[in-house]
Design an enzyme around this catalytic site. Structure first.
Site, PDB file in Angstrom:
ATOM      1  NE  ARG A 262       8.528 -77.149 -10.441  1.00  0.00           N
ATOM      2  CZ  ARG A 262       9.082 -77.524  -9.674  1.00  0.00           C
ATOM      3  NH1 ARG A 262       8.116 -77.563  -8.396  1.00  0.00           N
ATOM      4  NH2 ARG A 262      10.310 -78.147  -9.305  1.00  0.00           N
TER       5      ARG A 262
ATOM      6  CD  GLU B 211       8.818 -75.267  -6.148  1.00  0.00           C
ATOM      7  OE1 GLU B 211       9.319 -76.398  -6.157  1.00  0.00           O
ATOM      8  OE2 GLU B 211       8.154 -74.916  -5.349  1.00  0.00           O
TER       9      GLU B 211
ATOM     10  CB  SER C 246       8.918 -80.896 -10.526  1.00  0.00           C
ATOM     11  OG  SER C 246       8.170 -81.458  -9.139  1.00  0.00           O
TER      12      SER C 246
ATOM     13  CB  THR D  54       6.137 -81.147  -1.297  1.00  0.00           C
ATOM     14  OG1 THR D  54       7.237 -80.307  -1.860  1.00  0.00           O
ATOM     15  CG2 THR D  54       5.101 -81.750  -2.437  1.00  0.00           C
TER      16      THR D  54
ATOM     17  N   GLY E 294       8.458 -85.038  -0.527  1.00  0.00           N
ATOM     18  CA  GLY E 294       9.613 -85.574   0.161  1.00  0.00           C
ATOM     19  C   GLY E 294      10.991 -85.387  -1.145  1.00  0.00           C
ATOM     20  N   GLY E 295      10.974 -84.170  -1.851  1.00  0.00           N
ATOM     21  CA  GLY E 295      11.923 -84.129  -2.455  1.00  0.00           C
ATOM     22  C   GLY E 295      12.331 -85.091  -3.685  1.00  0.00           C
TER      23      GLY E 295
HETATM   24  N1  GLU Z   1      10.339 -78.679  -5.114  1.00  0.00           N
HETATM   25  C1  GLU Z   1      10.284 -80.329  -5.065  1.00  0.00           C
HETATM   26  C2  GLU Z   1       9.815 -80.890  -6.285  1.00  0.00           C
HETATM   27  O1  GLU Z   1       9.212 -80.073  -7.128  1.00  0.00           O
HETATM   28  C3  GLU Z   1       9.706 -80.811  -4.074  1.00  0.00           C
HETATM   29  C4  GLU Z   1       9.894 -80.514  -2.647  1.00  0.00           C
HETATM   30  C5  GLU Z   1       9.871 -81.463  -1.779  1.00  0.00           C
HETATM   31  O2  GLU Z   1       8.895 -82.450  -1.840  1.00  0.00           O
HETATM   32  O3  GLU Z   1      10.304 -81.796  -0.642  1.00  0.00           O
HETATM   33  O4  GLU Z   1      10.318 -81.689  -6.806  1.00  0.00           O
END
Ligand code: GLU
Length: 635
Positions: A146, A489, A517, A445, A540-541
């Site tokens: 990370r 990030e 995350s 991602t 997918g956040g």
């Molecule tokens: N930055 C996000 C995370 O680490 C992931 C972003 C995404 O998957 O859209 O949780």
């Protein structure tokens, strides 16, 4: 839910300047990619006739016919010896060729990641961070790549002159949002422990493709259009690379070359990660961050030097669930904790009716799921942050997964929706009154799952955070056209350090801290036999948590194969509305949820799941998300 017992983590020496080449390659690949299923034939990834090289790997650029766009049915892929699943056919193929050449799952993951940097630049890359889980047949190890906040960052990083948080998009499109990249250093450590082929060989596919060019896929093209006015076309490097003289994105099928990335990858291949974290590449990253035209950041080269000198291994959290042990990433990821909480809560309230009706989760089960999700997200938004900076409740993250605690949380679920859930008090020992993290968008991602011939498994989720990260690129000091994207990030931190009541938010910015995350690379084991069951994960956040949970339940509770489980319609709740994948749920399910008090919305919920599972006959079966461009290859 106790953590899986692991031995003490042995110490490690500084990596700076150390040669990385380890064991020699095994026998080179003979001709032949065994194409599994009709889908691969459609892609035509069938290059053969691999000429040997003295270095053992003989990368063959596959044919690249057009990839279908939108929701594309995928067949699922059976294999008997090994399988590679990634979000882009060229990346999957690179991993396939590495395993074919005798490489391990980690070797393949490195080759996949380098190709993803080139062909899926919107999602992940060497300018970002990643979490990797590894199973070696007896032990799960987690590697934490990370990004970190620069040493000069503080909780006011994203506040304007008036002390208000910047609009989210402005925070993203800035030098402030760039975390010190972690992917290259983390992968180097994983390679030291689990690599078989020489490190340098793992870069062959990506450097070859970067030099010779690859065809722009429909998804990449669509995102170049979607982000052209989101800052991407304003970046001089991105504009020259991706757009024509009128500023129109190059079309699908256009052959894109990236000489700067090829040069940077060659340097890393030859010298190891020191070539990224010291010298010209590090200086070029810092230069782009500090000279951002609107909001410069404060990263210095020492931040990159420091990043390299650490142990990337952390203890995974393995949670018992039914006859399985579900192993996931610990904080700073909230992914596994939330998934394990939801699974644990659902065991207490699981609907007695069959959960699937004609391939759709039924309304009773969905109600229970949405309520479990509210409870899990309330805890997530309250407690979870980088453990190097924030104590877990009751001094252990396991308090959040304690059976009695989850039983108490499940008891809050009734016939009607509870509305907004409040965080619980796991461990009964919360010393600091923490504030609630506001909701913030994230997207981008990529997920990679691999099982090699020896049975080692990788589950890696990798990101530059938003689409094309902070929208700027660096040429790595090469002076050549092209380059790689810088992440954003740090907008995964809470932009505001305190909530409305003035309480500190656990996931506020602090110097050297890692942002929270949602990424949830997952390895599932059979608890009795101690054997590999599945590797899975998704982009997918915050939706990652729901997509991964859905695939887990689909495969392991509802008896679907990996492809069927991935295909199930998506559903999510972030402690607010109950969100259903657009057009996938019948009206009676929506009405039944509304009758229980849910505010139901529909949304695309574009998961990008990849999964590989062990089949009862000892083979492998892989699935890739029909909502994105991934495929599985194996033998
Ligand atoms: N930055 C996000 C995370 O680490 C992931 C972003 C995404 O998957 O859209 O949780």
């Amino acid at each position: 839910m106790p953590a899986r017992e692991l031995g003490p983590l042995p110490g490690r020496a500084s990596r700076s300047g150390r040669p990385l080449l380890t064991a020699a390659a095994r026998a080179p690949s003979s001709c032949g990619l065994l194409l599994i299923g009709v889908f691969l034939l459609l892609f035509g990834l069938g290059a053969c006739d691999a000429p040997g090289t003295e270095r053992g790997i003989s990368y063959q650029v596959p044919d690249q016919p057009e990839i279908a766009t939108g929701y594309t049915e995928k067949p699922g892929w059976a294999a008997s010896e090994f399988a590679v699943a990634a979000a882009n056919p060229l990346a999957t193929d690179a991993g396939y060729q590495i395993v074919q050449a005798g490489g391990s799952a980690v070797d393949a993951a490195i080759a996949v990641q380098m190709v993803l940097t080139l062909v899926e630049p919107q999602s992940s890359g060497i300018g970002g961070g990643a979490f990797l889980m590894h199973w070696d047949g007896s032990e799960v190890t987690a590697y934490n790549g990370r990004e970190k906040a620069p040493s000069s960052a503080n909780e006011e990083l994203f506040l304007d002159e008036a002390g208000e948080p910047l609009p989210f998009g402005e925070a993203v499109r800035s030098g402030l949002s760039v975390g010190v990249p972690g992917t290259v250093a983390m992968l180097a450590e994983a390679h030291e422990r689990h690599g078989v082929l020489d490190w340098s060989q793992l870069f062959e596919p990506a450097t070859t493709l970067a030099e010779k060019g690859f065809r722009i896929s429909p998804r990449l093209h669509g995102l170049l259009e979607a982000y052209e006015d989101e800052g991407l076309r304003d970046d001089d490097i991105a504009r020259t690379l991706y757009y024509d003289e009128e500023g129109t994105p190059h079309p699908v099928g256009h052959i894109l070359r990236n000489p700067a990335l090829a040069q940077v990858l060659r340097q890393i291949a030859e010298e190891g990660p020191v070539a990224f974290y010291h010298g010209a590449v590090a200086e070029a990253i810092v230069d782009r961050v500090r000279n951002h035209p609107e909001r410069p950041g404060s990263m210095v080269v020492e931040d990159l030097h420091t990043y390299l000198d650490q142990d990337f291994r952390v203890e995974p959290i393995c949670s018992p669930w039914r006859s399985f042990e579900v192993c996931g990433f610990p904080p700073p990821s909230s992914g596994h904790l939330a998934i394990a909480q939801m699974l644990g809560i659902l065991e207490e309230v699981d609907s007695p009716t069959p959960a699937l009706e004609e391939g759709i989760p039924d309304a009773d089960w969905l109600h229970a799921y949405m309520e479990a999700a509210r409870l899990a997200f309330a805890d997530r938004n309250h407690y979870v942050a980088d453990p190097a900076y924030v104590d877990p409740p009751g001094d252990s993250w396991e308090t959040l997964l304690d059976a009695d605690y989850l039983r108490g949380r499940a008891a809050l679920i009734g016939e009607g929706s509870m509305g907004e859930a409040q965080p619980g008090n796991p461990g009964q020992a919360t010393a600091v009154a923490l504030g609630t993290h506001p909701g913030q968008p994230d997207r981008g991602t990529s997920h990679v799952s691999i099982v090699d011939r020896q049975g080692n498994a990788v589950s890696m989720t990798t990101t530059i955070e938003s689409g094309f990260g902070n929208r700027t690129m660096t040429d790595g000091g090469t002076g050549a056209p092209g380059g790689f994207h810088l992440n954003n990030e740090l907008t995964d931190f809470s932009l505001t350090p305190i909530d409305d009541e003035g309480r500190p938010i656990a996931n506020r910015v602090e110097p050297g801290k890692r942002p929270r995350s949602s990424m949830a690379p997952t390895l599932v084991l059979d608890r009795e036999a101690g054997e590999f069951v599945a590797s899975l994960g998704s982009p997918g956040g915050a939706g990652i948590i729901h997509y991964t949970a859905k695939a887990l339940v689909g495969m392991l509770a509802w008896g679907l194969n990996a492809q069927e489980a991935i295909d199930l319609p998506n559903f999510a709740n972030y402690n607010g509305p109950s969100v259903l994948e657009s057009g996938r749920f019948p009206a009676q399910v929506i009405e039944a949820l509304e009758a229980r008090g849910h505010e139901v919305t529909e949304s695309e919920l574009t998961s990008g799941l990849q999964a590989i599972q062990r089949t009862p006959d000892g083979g492998l079966f892989g699935g890739a998300d029909p909502r994105r461009e991934g495929i599985v290859m194996g033998q």
